[in-house]
Motif scaffolding. Sequence first.
Motif, short mmCIF file in Angstrom:
data_model
loop_
_atom_site.label_atom_id
_atom_site.label_comp_id
_atom_site.label_asym_id
_atom_site.label_seq_id
_atom_site.Cartn_x
_atom_site.Cartn_y
_atom_site.Cartn_z
N TRP B 191 0.84 -1.21 0.00
CA TRP B 191 0.00 0.00 0.00
C TRP B 191 0.87 1.25 0.00
CZ3 TRP B 191 -0.99 4.26 3.09
CH2 TRP B 191 -2.18 4.93 2.82
N ALA B 192 1.91 1.23 0.84
CA ALA B 192 2.80 2.38 0.93
C ALA B 192 3.52 2.63 -0.39
CB ALA B 192 3.81 2.19 2.06
N ARG B 193 3.95 1.53 -1.01
CA ARG B 193 4.65 1.66 -2.29
C ARG B 193 3.70 2.21 -3.35
NH1 ARG B 193 6.57 3.09 -5.81
NH2 ARG B 193 8.10 2.30 -7.30
N ALA B 194 2.45 1.72 -3.33
CA ALA B 194 1.47 2.17 -4.32
C ALA B 194 1.15 3.65 -4.13
CB ALA B 194 0.20 1.33 -4.22
N SER B 241 0.92 9.09 5.16
CA SER B 241 1.74 7.88 5.22
C SER B 241 2.05 7.51 6.67
CB SER B 241 3.05 8.08 4.46
OG SER B 241 2.81 8.62 3.20
N ILE B 242 2.47 8.53 7.45
CA ILE B 242 2.84 8.26 8.84
C ILE B 242 1.62 7.77 9.61
CG2 ILE B 242 3.53 9.35 11.01
CD1 ILE B 242 5.41 11.13 9.39
N ALA B 243 0.49 8.44 9.41
CA ALA B 243 -0.71 8.07 10.15
C ALA B 243 -1.10 6.63 9.86
CB ALA B 243 -1.85 9.02 9.78
N VAL B 244 -1.11 6.27 8.58
CA VAL B 244 -1.55 4.92 8.22
C VAL B 244 -0.55 3.87 8.70
CG1 VAL B 244 -1.98 3.40 6.28
CG2 VAL B 244 -2.94 5.69 6.30
N LEU B 245 0.73 4.13 8.48
CA LEU B 245 1.74 3.15 8.90
C LEU B 245 1.72 2.96 10.41
CD1 LEU B 245 4.78 3.86 6.58
CD2 LEU B 245 3.12 2.02 6.47
N ALA B 246 1.62 4.07 11.15
CA ALA B 246 1.58 3.98 12.61
C ALA B 246 0.34 3.24 13.06
CB ALA B 246 1.62 5.38 13.22
#
Lengths: 289, 256
Positions: B191-194, B241-246
């Motif tokens: 997801w992050a890469r996309a 990105s930070i919010a979702v990854l965290a």
Amino acid sequence: MTRSVRRIRRTGWTGRSLRTRRSLLSLRAPLRALGAGAAALLVLSGCSSSDTGSDAAKSGSSANPSGTVTVFAAASLQESFTTLGKEFEKQHPGTKVTFSFAGSDSLAASITGGAPADVFAAASPTTMALVTDEKDAVGTPATFVRNQLEIATLPGNPDKVSSLKDLTRSGLKVVLCDKTVPCGSAAEKALQASNLRLTPVSYEQDVKSALTKVELKEADAAVVYKTDVQAAGDKVEGVAFPESAKAINDYPIALLKNAPNPGAAKAFIELVRSAQGQKVLTGAGFLTP
Amino acid sequence: MPLPLLLPALAGLAFLLLPLLALLVRAPWRSLPEQLTSAQVWEALRLSLVCATAATALSLVIGVPLAWLLARADFPGRGLVRALVTLPLVLPPVVGGVALLLALGRNGVVGQWLDTWFGITLPFTTAGVILAETFVAMPFLVISVEGTLRAADPRYEEAATTLGASRFTAFRRVTLPLIMPGIAAGSVLAWARALGEFGATITFAGNFPGRTQTMPLAVYLALQNDPAAAIALSLVLLAVSIAVLAGLRDRWMTTS
């Protein structure tokens, strides 16, 4: 380089001898790693110092240019400037011209961001202004050619495009350059001048990307420069349109303030503006200023 | 704490964080509210989130079975297939975009049949963006899931089949729960890469606001004439990105 090799050998030797003295290992091992790191750094700096050696040889005057000239040029100049670059290298043995071709706006952003370029040739005064506003150019940029828009269609023009208005037909896939790029702002000017509203399938980041979409037959038409249509040969068919006269782009060229090789850069600009340079450019479809 | 490890580690951390810090330092905080309320920003952000999520979903549907095949099935040339699957990881994304155009474009090897038979053309559409992102992001998921599968004991599946479960039931009821942490980790990576995909997207799907202009494309084009807007857009992407990854890390990835 020899120093670093010696350093590696020495660290190798201490490494082996240390294995017999385990009590010291915990203390010496970090030192050994540092030694290897330093050796790696020496190797790296050794490599780059050979580059700076050739840099020193670059300094040359306009009369006798030498070394590498880095030219940032608008994507539409690709073919003619490559020819001129080869001509320059032939006229001045020992020189090398390296090009970066891209959308003028993107090149301007690189230059104001500190890219080490000697010459900037933009496809519009607006994009050149991005550089002159930041005081990154020397003197006033000179207009060296002008360029006119043309419609690029598929070979044989199967969609029978004959005017700018035809591009607004529904079902026709048209690509334009993004408004931030000179060919995009020129296309917008031409469309506005004729009161046309055109919804493209994509706003491409430079003129060559727009042309490629037609070459690959992914789009039916693109509004690009006459010179790009000519350079593409029989892969696209050009359709001239009268509104393009209202959106002719001036191409300015300038020596950059932080040019690593100003002498040779001046000589290259002279070549571009000379009768010989103009012949190459008009041969590619550019208009004289 | 051994110094020769600590110092490079701190240098590495600083190297990764410094550009992000610079983004914060140079952010046009005063004009930020104005920059972020423009419709184009939200359009690009919405499109980015939708496309990245759809690409991850597509990767799950076709990527997990592919990972299973690579980890469990024994066939000649498996090593080669695995290498080919990971190719998009090392391929420059723009090359991926060109390859997609040649394969699925209107005039492409497969694309021309899609066009004549079904009237489907993928370039310049949102579906094109999702495909470009899937092409680039799916290998992350496949690698992650395959690694977890290899580590998982196949005897659980064998036990299930000896007790009468079909191979597919064993996969669904035994293997899948077993490898869930790997699937979650792989999905987050994909997801992050996309979300950050640029090269393949702009090459294959072009750039049109609201349809194919994702955040990275908007940032790139804004950088040319309005650097302040580009920084503002970057901040939004960074925050998302930070919010979702965290968020995902807390929920799923702590067990892995």
